[in-house]
Structure formats: structure tokens, C-alpha cells
Motif scaffolding. Structure first.
Motif, PDB file in Angstrom:
ATOM      1  N   GLY A  17      35.309  46.552  28.061  1.00 32.07           N
ATOM      2  CA  GLY A  17      35.727  47.944  28.027  1.00 32.07           C
ATOM      3  C   GLY A  17      34.702  48.980  28.424  1.00 32.07           C
ATOM      4  O   GLY A  17      34.990  50.177  28.397  1.00 32.07           O
ATOM      5  N   PHE A  18      33.497  48.565  28.787  1.00 30.83           N
ATOM      6  CA  PHE A  18      32.479  49.507  29.245  1.00 30.83           C
ATOM      7  C   PHE A  18      32.675  49.691  30.751  1.00 30.83           C
ATOM      8  O   PHE A  18      32.720  48.713  31.488  1.00 30.83           O
ATOM      9  N   GLU A  19      32.810  50.928  31.180  1.00 27.94           N
ATOM     10  CA  GLU A  19      33.134  51.170  32.579  1.00 27.94           C
ATOM     11  C   GLU A  19      31.955  51.590  33.436  1.00 27.94           C
ATOM     12  O   GLU A  19      31.937  51.341  34.633  1.00 27.94           O
ATOM     13  N   ASN A  20      30.962  52.216  32.838  1.00 22.53           N
ATOM     14  CA  ASN A  20      29.855  52.768  33.604  1.00 22.53           C
ATOM     15  C   ASN A  20      28.586  51.964  33.324  1.00 22.53           C
ATOM     16  O   ASN A  20      27.720  52.379  32.552  1.00 22.53           O
ATOM     17  N   VAL A  21      28.504  50.781  33.962  1.00 24.61           N
ATOM     18  CA  VAL A  21      27.419  49.839  33.709  1.00 24.61           C
ATOM     19  C   VAL A  21      26.756  49.477  35.038  1.00 24.61           C
ATOM     20  O   VAL A  21      27.427  49.342  36.063  1.00 24.61           O
ATOM     21  N   ALA A  22      25.432  49.323  35.005  1.00 30.04           N
ATOM     22  CA  ALA A  22      24.675  48.893  36.181  1.00 30.04           C
ATOM     23  C   ALA A  22      23.647  47.854  35.757  1.00 30.04           C
ATOM     24  O   ALA A  22      23.309  47.741  34.580  1.00 30.04           O
ATOM     25  N   ASN A  23      23.152  47.108  36.729  1.00 34.27           N
ATOM     26  CA  ASN A  23      22.094  46.129  36.501  1.00 34.27           C
ATOM     27  C   ASN A  23      20.836  46.600  37.225  1.00 34.27           C
ATOM     28  O   ASN A  23      20.894  47.033  38.373  1.00 34.27           O
ATOM     29  N   ILE A  24      19.691  46.526  36.532  1.00 40.38           N
ATOM     30  CA  ILE A  24      18.407  46.837  37.158  1.00 40.38           C
ATOM     31  C   ILE A  24      17.921  45.572  37.858  1.00 40.38           C
ATOM     32  O   ILE A  24      17.526  44.603  37.204  1.00 40.38           O
ATOM     33  N   THR A  25      17.976  45.575  39.174  1.00 39.79           N
ATOM     34  CA  THR A  25      17.594  44.392  39.939  1.00 39.79           C
ATOM     35  C   THR A  25      16.096  44.136  39.817  1.00 39.79           C
ATOM     36  O   THR A  25      15.287  45.055  39.841  1.00 39.79           O
ATOM     37  N   GLY A  26      15.753  42.881  39.643  1.00 36.69           N
ATOM     38  CA  GLY A  26      14.352  42.497  39.558  1.00 36.69           C
ATOM     39  C   GLY A  26      13.726  42.680  38.190  1.00 36.69           C
ATOM     40  O   GLY A  26      12.599  42.259  37.959  1.00 36.69           O
ATOM     41  N   GLY A  27      14.435  43.344  37.270  1.00 33.60           N
ATOM     42  CA  GLY A  27      13.984  43.479  35.889  1.00 33.60           C
ATOM     43  C   GLY A  27      12.668  44.220  35.722  1.00 33.60           C
ATOM     44  O   GLY A  27      12.238  44.997  36.574  1.00 33.60           O
ATOM     45  N   ILE A  28      12.034  43.943  34.588  1.00 37.36           N
ATOM     46  CA  ILE A  28      10.779  44.618  34.248  1.00 37.36           C
ATOM     47  C   ILE A  28       9.670  44.225  35.219  1.00 37.36           C
ATOM     48  O   ILE A  28       8.735  44.995  35.467  1.00 37.36           O
ATOM     49  N   ASP A  29       9.788  43.046  35.817  1.00 40.59           N
ATOM     50  CA  ASP A  29       8.806  42.609  36.809  1.00 40.59           C
ATOM     51  C   ASP A  29       8.841  43.553  38.016  1.00 40.59           C
ATOM     52  O   ASP A  29       7.804  44.031  38.472  1.00 40.59           O
ATOM     53  N   ALA A  30      10.039  43.840  38.511  1.00 39.56           N
ATOM     54  CA  ALA A  30      10.177  44.777  39.633  1.00 39.56           C
ATOM     55  C   ALA A  30       9.820  46.199  39.196  1.00 39.56           C
ATOM     56  O   ALA A  30       9.276  46.973  39.983  1.00 39.56           O
ATOM     57  N   TRP A  31      10.135  46.528  37.930  1.00 37.90           N
ATOM     58  CA  TRP A  31       9.783  47.855  37.407  1.00 37.90           C
ATOM     59  C   TRP A  31       8.272  48.058  37.537  1.00 37.90           C
ATOM     60  O   TRP A  31       7.809  49.123  37.948  1.00 37.90           O
ATOM     61  N   SER A  32       7.503  47.025  37.200  1.00 38.71           N
ATOM     62  CA  SER A  32       6.050  47.104  37.301  1.00 38.71           C
ATOM     63  C   SER A  32       5.601  47.244  38.763  1.00 38.71           C
ATOM     64  O   SER A  32       4.721  48.038  39.075  1.00 38.71           O
ATOM     65  N   ARG A  33       6.216  46.484  39.644  1.00 41.79           N
ATOM     66  CA  ARG A  33       5.829  46.515  41.055  1.00 41.79           C
ATOM     67  C   ARG A  33       6.267  47.794  41.765  1.00 41.79           C
ATOM     68  O   ARG A  33       5.525  48.343  42.578  1.00 41.79           O
ATOM     69  N   GLU A  34       7.466  48.283  41.469  1.00 40.05           N
ATOM     70  CA  GLU A  34       8.035  49.401  42.227  1.00 40.05           C
ATOM     71  C   GLU A  34       7.853  50.774  41.583  1.00 40.05           C
ATOM     72  O   GLU A  34       7.895  51.778  42.279  1.00 40.05           O
ATOM     73  N   ARG A  35       7.697  50.790  40.279  1.00 40.14           N
ATOM     74  CA  ARG A  35       7.812  52.077  39.586  1.00 40.14           C
ATOM     75  C   ARG A  35       6.610  52.430  38.719  1.00 40.14           C
ATOM     76  O   ARG A  35       6.196  53.576  38.674  1.00 40.14           O
ATOM     77  N   ASP A  36       6.057  51.462  37.992  1.00 37.53           N
ATOM     78  CA  ASP A  36       5.000  51.759  37.038  1.00 37.53           C
ATOM     79  C   ASP A  36       4.064  50.572  36.941  1.00 37.53           C
ATOM     80  O   ASP A  36       4.273  49.639  36.179  1.00 37.53           O
ATOM     81  N   ALA A  37       2.997  50.622  37.723  1.00 34.97           N
ATOM     82  CA  ALA A  37       2.025  49.519  37.764  1.00 34.97           C
ATOM     83  C   ALA A  37       1.310  49.338  36.427  1.00 34.97           C
ATOM     84  O   ALA A  37       0.680  48.308  36.200  1.00 34.97           O
ATOM     85  N   GLY A  38       1.427  50.304  35.531  1.00 31.76           N
ATOM     86  CA  GLY A  38       0.810  50.180  34.210  1.00 31.76           C
ATOM     87  C   GLY A  38       1.575  49.253  33.282  1.00 31.76           C
ATOM     88  O   GLY A  38       1.078  48.904  32.210  1.00 31.76           O
ATOM     89  N   VAL A  39       2.783  48.851  33.685  1.00 28.76           N
ATOM     90  CA  VAL A  39       3.569  47.901  32.883  1.00 28.76           C
ATOM     91  C   VAL A  39       3.060  46.498  33.247  1.00 28.76           C
ATOM     92  O   VAL A  39       3.133  46.101  34.418  1.00 28.76           O
ATOM     93  N   PRO A  40       2.565  45.746  32.257  1.00 26.08           N
ATOM     94  CA  PRO A  40       2.042  44.412  32.555  1.00 26.08           C
ATOM     95  C   PRO A  40       3.118  43.474  33.095  1.00 26.08           C
ATOM     96  O   PRO A  40       4.273  43.555  32.707  1.00 26.08           O
ATOM     97  N   ARG A  41       2.708  42.587  33.977  1.00 25.27           N
ATOM     98  CA  ARG A  41       3.603  41.539  34.483  1.00 25.27           C
ATOM     99  C   ARG A  41       3.294  40.263  33.733  1.00 25.27           C
ATOM    100  O   ARG A  41       2.164  39.998  33.387  1.00 25.27           O
ATOM    101  N   TYR A  42       4.343  39.485  33.450  1.00 22.68           N
ATOM    102  CA  TYR A  42       4.154  38.216  32.745  1.00 22.68           C
ATOM    103  C   TYR A  42       5.030  37.153  33.347  1.00 22.68           C
ATOM    104  O   TYR A  42       5.900  37.423  34.141  1.00 22.68           O
TER     105      TYR A  42
END
Length: 118
Positions: free
Chosen positions: A93-118
Motif C-alpha cells: 500500500g505504499f505508493e511513493n517509494v524509491a530505491n537508492i541504487t548502490g546503497g551506502i557504498d555508492a553514497w560514500s563514493r558519489e555524495r559523501d566521501a566522509g562516510v566509511p566504506r566497508y
């Protein structure tokens, strides 16, 4: 069809979905130990979205904690678990849903290099 949003597109997703009565939710579905290792840092954006952490395995029993009217972007380590949760939400029943591709790993690479990769 489930929208796929890269971390570098997250601001655009927020702009498109943050105009309603409630803030969009960034739903982190990783395990607590993973969130402790690496997590999204608000960096002054806390007023633009709400960060919620509910492990994937707990989503069915905690579904009532989520509002079907709020836009939700799901996040995990690399994008597979969050994709499964996003589909589950759509099927419940949730209609407005999206997936963040690449997850926190991609978040670190594309958006915030201060987020550790594991």
C-alpha cells in the motif's frame, strides 16, 4: 515500476517529493552494526528528510511505524536489500517509494566521501 535514485540524484528526489505536508523518509534497512560502521550524515539536511533505521528483517513487524503517505527512499549496503524492502512496501500500500541504487557504498563514493566504506 520502482524508481531507482542514485545518491548523486538524491537532492533532486528530495526536491520532487519534499513539498508535501510531511518530510520524505530515508529508510536505512541495514543491520544496527552496519549503521554503526557507516551512516548517512545529515550535514545540515536534517530538515529536508527524516532518517529512519529499521533492519530489513524487522520491516513486516514494524510496518505500522511507517506512513504510507510519506515518500520513502530505501537504502542498504549495495542496493539489493533496499530493493526488496521497496518492493515489499509497494505491495503493502505504499505508493511513493524509491530505491537508492548502490546503497551506502555508492553514497560514500558519489555524495559523501566522509562516510566509511566497508
Amino acid at each position: 515500476m520502482l524508481p531507482q535514485v542514485s545518491p548523486s540524484q538524491f537532492d533532486d528526489w528530495l526536491a520532487a517529493h519534499g513539498t508535501g505536508p510531511s518530510r520524505p523518509v530515508l529508510l536505512d534497512v541495514r543491520e544496527p552494526w552496519e549503521v554503526a560502521q557507516a551512516h548517512v550524515r545529515g550535514d545540515g539536511q536534517a530538515d529536508r528528510f527524516e532518517l529512519r533505521c529499521i533492519p530489513m528483517g524487522e520491516i513486516p513487524s514494524r510496518l505500522q511505524e511507517l506512513d504510507p503517505d510519506q515518500p520513502i527512499a530505501c537504502l542498504c549496503h549495495h542496493g539489493a536489500r533496499s530493493m526488496n524492502v521497496a518492493v515489499y512496501l509497494l505491495n503493502n500500500g505504499f505508493e511513493n517509494v524509491a530505491n537508492i541504487t548502490g546503497g551506502i557504498d555508492a553514497w560514500s563514493r558519489e555524495r559523501d566521501a566522509g562516510v566509511p566504506r566497508y
